[in-house]
Scaffold this active site. Structure first.
Site, PDB file in Angstrom:
ATOM      1  N   ASP A 167     -28.720  -7.641 -18.217  1.00  0.00           N
ATOM      2  CA  ASP A 167     -28.220  -7.096 -16.969  1.00  0.00           C
ATOM      3  C   ASP A 167     -29.287  -6.090 -16.526  1.00  0.00           C
ATOM      4  O   ASP A 167     -30.055  -5.609 -17.348  1.00  0.00           O
ATOM      5  CB  ASP A 167     -26.890  -6.398 -17.283  1.00  0.00           C
ATOM      6  CG  ASP A 167     -26.315  -5.680 -16.084  1.00  0.00           C
ATOM      7  OD1 ASP A 167     -26.177  -6.324 -15.044  1.00  0.00           O
ATOM      8  OD2 ASP A 167     -25.988  -4.486 -16.206  1.00  0.00           O
ATOM      9  N   ASP A 188     -24.385  -3.193 -19.855  1.00  0.00           N
ATOM     10  CA  ASP A 188     -23.723  -1.898 -20.033  1.00  0.00           C
ATOM     11  C   ASP A 188     -22.222  -1.995 -19.770  1.00  0.00           C
ATOM     12  O   ASP A 188     -21.501  -1.025 -19.954  1.00  0.00           O
ATOM     13  CB  ASP A 188     -24.352  -0.825 -19.122  1.00  0.00           C
ATOM     14  CG  ASP A 188     -24.203  -1.145 -17.641  1.00  0.00           C
ATOM     15  OD1 ASP A 188     -23.708  -2.238 -17.307  1.00  0.00           O
ATOM     16  OD2 ASP A 188     -24.578  -0.301 -16.821  1.00  0.00           O
TER      17      ASP A 188
HETATM   18  P1  ADP Z   1     -26.147  -4.870 -11.941  1.00  0.00           P
HETATM   19  O1  ADP Z   1     -25.804  -6.315 -11.943  1.00  0.00           O
HETATM   20  O2  ADP Z   1     -27.589  -4.631 -11.570  1.00  0.00           O
HETATM   21  O3  ADP Z   1     -25.802  -4.180 -13.211  1.00  0.00           O
HETATM   22  P2  ADP Z   1     -23.679  -4.230 -10.588  1.00  0.00           P
HETATM   23  O4  ADP Z   1     -23.119  -5.584 -10.870  1.00  0.00           O
HETATM   24  O5  ADP Z   1     -23.103  -3.067 -11.299  1.00  0.00           O
HETATM   25  O6  ADP Z   1     -25.275  -4.218 -10.765  1.00  0.00           O
HETATM   26  O7  ADP Z   1     -23.542  -3.961  -9.026  1.00  0.00           O
HETATM   27  C1  ADP Z   1     -23.997  -4.947  -8.130  1.00  0.00           C
HETATM   28  C2  ADP Z   1     -24.123  -4.451  -6.735  1.00  0.00           C
HETATM   29  O8  ADP Z   1     -22.817  -4.183  -6.178  1.00  0.00           O
HETATM   30  C3  ADP Z   1     -24.879  -3.132  -6.595  1.00  0.00           C
HETATM   31  O9  ADP Z   1     -26.276  -3.315  -6.548  1.00  0.00           O
HETATM   32  C4  ADP Z   1     -24.315  -2.630  -5.270  1.00  0.00           C
HETATM   33  O10 ADP Z   1     -24.968  -3.254  -4.210  1.00  0.00           O
HETATM   34  C5  ADP Z   1     -22.864  -3.083  -5.308  1.00  0.00           C
HETATM   35  N1  ADP Z   1     -21.975  -2.023  -5.839  1.00  0.00           N
HETATM   36  C6  ADP Z   1     -21.349  -2.017  -7.039  1.00  0.00           C
HETATM   37  N2  ADP Z   1     -20.626  -0.894  -7.206  1.00  0.00           N
HETATM   38  C7  ADP Z   1     -20.826  -0.140  -6.094  1.00  0.00           C
HETATM   39  C8  ADP Z   1     -20.362   1.146  -5.636  1.00  0.00           C
HETATM   40  N3  ADP Z   1     -19.570   1.921  -6.372  1.00  0.00           N
HETATM   41  N4  ADP Z   1     -20.785   1.566  -4.421  1.00  0.00           N
HETATM   42  C9  ADP Z   1     -21.596   0.811  -3.661  1.00  0.00           C
HETATM   43  N5  ADP Z   1     -22.076  -0.390  -4.028  1.00  0.00           N
HETATM   44  C10 ADP Z   1     -21.691  -0.872  -5.213  1.00  0.00           C
HETATM   45 MG    MG Z   2     -24.659  -3.278 -14.664  1.00  0.00          MG
END
Ligand code: ADP
Ligand code: MG
Length: 258
Positions: free
Chosen positions: A20, A212
């Site tokens: 991730d 994570d």
């Molecule tokens: P990753 O896959 O890189 O770990 P996440 O799956 O946690 O990222 O989040 C994916 C996307 O969703 C973020 O890049 C953001 O665009 C959006 N996102 C997630 N949570 C939030 C939040 N609390 N506020 C704004 N955008 C969010």
């Molecule tokens: Mg993540």
């Protein structure tokens, strides 16, 4: 910490490691780098965003609350919903607010243009109207590059990165870390499908997923070996994982595979 001897053995048969991005390969500590406004003041935009994000423990949310740097009156926020992989929906004072990625804007038919940025972009809409965006930037962990090099030396054939973040950010991080396959713009369910595809392609060997747990607990559970970052990882991640890394560094994963 390894939950059972079978995982210890399985670790030696891993040929695909899927990471991730946010909080795993990157620090997950974002900083606001640019604010774009549309018929609203910059201070007001940040205030709305900080109020909307104040209940979220996503690293993105914490960076916006920090940028606001003022006391938050919780009673101004109602009907709060976190839309996994999209962002936040909430009622602030008397207006509905949306905060999240471009996909969230599309989902709610908000008229706005996609910003091409190598930073993570948080789009803001108030009462169904786009009012601006906040660009935030994260940094790669110091030891991620070296750990990926070591994994390849150990015979890991395929290093993959999955992220819900936009494709530009995904590609930049992927290039910098010399990752073989990079997929951006994924929803939590898309991450599961990607891992299932990799499981099919790697039938004799094992697929490990490292995350994570924020928006990726289902993938942790689905991979042959789910590996969670123990320190910053969520409780859900530690629950869903087969292996928990006590230090939040992927170098400790290298040690586990040896
Ligand atoms: P990753 O896959 O890189 O770990 P996440 O799956 O946690 O990222 O989040 C994916 C996307 O969703 C973020 O890049 C953001 O665009 C959006 N996102 C997630 N949570 C939030 C939040 N609390 N506020 C704004 N955008 C969010
Ligand atoms: Mg993540």
């Amino acid at each position: 910490m390894i939950k059972g001897g079978n995982y210890l053995e399985a670790l030696t048969c891993v040929d695909t490691v899927v990471f991730d991005k946010t909080g795993t390969l990157t620090k997950g500590i974002f900083k606001v780098s640019k604010v774009n406004t549309h018929d609203i003041s910059k201070d007001r935009l940040i205030e709305i965003a900080a109020l909307g994000e104040s209940f979220s423990n996503h690293p993105i949310a914490q960076s916006i609350v920090k940028e606001y740097n003022k006391e938050i009156d919780n009673s101004r926020i109602r009907d709060y919903t976190e839309l996994s992989g999209y962002g936040i929906k909430a009622k602030i004072d008397d207006e509905y607010v949306l905060l999240g990625n471009f996909k969230l804007m599309e989902k709610y038919n908000i008229e706005c243009n996609e910003i091409q940025s190598v930073g993570t972009v948080i789009y803001v809409a108030v009462s169904d109207k786009y009012v601006g965006s906040i660009v935030i930037e994260d940094a790669i962990k110091e030891d991620s590059k070296e750990a990926i090099k070591k994994l390849k030396k150990l015979g890991i054939k395929n290093v993959v990165m999955l992220t819900g973040d936009n494709k530009k950010v995904a590609q930049k991080v992927g290039d910098e870390l010399e990752i073989d396959e990079v997929y951006g713009g994924l929803l939590p369910g898309d991450k599961v499908s990607k891992v299932e595809e990799l499981l099919n392609n790697s039938s004799r060997n094992k697929v490990a997923f490292v995350g994570d747990g924020i928006n990726d607990a289902p993938v942790l559970a689905r991979a042959d070996i789910g590996i969670a970052m123990g320190g910053i990882g969520s409780d859900a991640a530690i629950e869903a994982a087969d292996v928990v890394l006590m230090k939040d560094s992927i170098n400790s994963l290298v040690d586990a595979i040896i």
